[in-house]
Design a protein around this motif. Structure first.
Motif, short mmCIF file in Angstrom:
data_model
loop_
_atom_site.label_atom_id
_atom_site.label_comp_id
_atom_site.label_asym_id
_atom_site.label_seq_id
_atom_site.Cartn_x
_atom_site.Cartn_y
_atom_site.Cartn_z
N TYR A 125 2.89 10.77 4.59
CA TYR A 125 3.90 10.94 3.54
C TYR A 125 3.44 10.20 2.29
N PRO A 126 2.36 10.68 1.64
CA PRO A 126 1.79 9.92 0.51
C PRO A 126 2.70 9.83 -0.71
N ALA A 146 4.35 -0.21 6.14
CA ALA A 146 4.67 1.20 5.89
C ALA A 146 3.53 1.90 5.15
N THR A 147 2.92 1.21 4.19
CA THR A 147 1.80 1.81 3.47
C THR A 147 0.64 2.09 4.40
N SER A 148 0.32 1.14 5.25
CA SER A 148 -0.81 1.34 6.16
C SER A 148 -0.49 2.36 7.25
N LEU A 149 0.76 2.49 7.64
CA LEU A 149 1.11 3.41 8.73
C LEU A 149 1.40 4.84 8.26
N SER A 189 3.73 -0.19 -4.05
CA SER A 189 4.91 -0.08 -4.91
C SER A 189 5.78 1.11 -4.49
N GLU A 190 5.16 2.23 -4.14
CA GLU A 190 5.95 3.38 -3.68
C GLU A 190 6.65 3.05 -2.36
N SER A 191 5.94 2.36 -1.48
CA SER A 191 6.55 1.96 -0.22
C SER A 191 7.70 0.99 -0.44
N SER A 192 7.53 0.05 -1.37
CA SER A 192 8.60 -0.92 -1.67
C SER A 192 9.84 -0.21 -2.19
N PHE A 193 9.63 0.73 -3.10
CA PHE A 193 10.79 1.44 -3.64
C PHE A 193 11.46 2.30 -2.57
N THR A 194 10.66 2.93 -1.72
CA THR A 194 11.22 3.73 -0.63
C THR A 194 12.01 2.85 0.33
N LEU A 195 11.49 1.68 0.64
CA LEU A 195 12.21 0.77 1.53
C LEU A 195 13.47 0.21 0.86
N PHE A 196 13.43 0.05 -0.46
CA PHE A 196 14.64 -0.35 -1.17
C PHE A 196 15.70 0.75 -1.03
N GLN A 197 15.27 2.01 -1.12
CA GLN A 197 16.18 3.12 -0.90
C GLN A 197 16.74 3.08 0.51
#
Length: 193
Positions: A104-105, A96-99, A112-120
């Motif tokens: 959507y920065p 997700a970070t690379s794509l 870490s932002e991607s991980s939290f977003t995916l946790f959501q």
């Protein structure tokens, strides 16, 4: 009465409360809590400890004992499932970070932002309206709109359906094992008596 430790504890709490009430009544100008603090006793904290009396229920109710035994027996398998959840989420977070970091920065700017977003997303917390639809509305040089939707749908299927059901299955297996063990122990106890 005096042989039960919980009764002694209750007696001590009531006695401390009476002492505190006497201190409040006798000394108008001095704060009672400051006086008790000088003695080294905070009566409110001691009163809060009385909540642990509820633990006595576990000794009396066999169904609660079975649940506690089942949960304690499944700690390691559930942790293994959560570890697998973390690995899959980390792989998806890297992807997700690379794509999506350019599109959507604020949600996918770093791992870490991607991980939290995916946790959501995994919790189902408005993932379609807050995350996926804005991504599909913005132009993405790397992925087509349908691939974005496929990415998040595959994540929800793997995490939300498969791995969460594995956790439920592990807990259910532990619960059924605890019931069988409890019934075997009860039959053994009845045959001895």
């Amino acid at each position: 009465f005096w042989y039960n430790r919980w009764n002694l504890f209750d007696f001590a709490v009531v006695a401390l409360s009476v002492v505190e009430a006497i201190v409040v009544e006798t000394q108008d100008q001095i704060d009672a809590t400051d006086q008790m603090a000088k003695v080294g006793v905070n009566v409110n904290v001691v009163r809060l400890l009385r909540i642990f009396k509820i633990l006595r229920i576990f000794g009396k109710m066999r169904s609660l004992q079975r649940i506690i035994v089942a949960i304690s027996a499944t700690i390691v398998p559930v942790m293994n499932t959560f570890f697998l959840f973390g690995i899959v989420s980390s792989i998806y977070a890297v992807l997700a970070t690379s794509l999506f970091h350019e599109s959507y920065p604020e949600r996918f700017g770093s791992w870490s932002e991607s991980s939290f977003t995916l946790f959501q997303v995994a919790t189902g917390d408005s993932w379609a309206t807050d995350i996926v639809r804005p991504l599909t509305a913005k132009p993405n040089p790397v992925m087509d709109r349908h691939l974005v939707e496929a990415f998040f749908c595959s994540y929800m299927i793997i995490i939300g359906l498969v791995l969460m059901n594995v956790v439920v299955a592990v807990l259910l297996e532990g619960f059924l094992g605890a019931i069988a063990k409890s019934q075997a122990d009860q039959r053994l106890h009845e045959s001895v008596v």
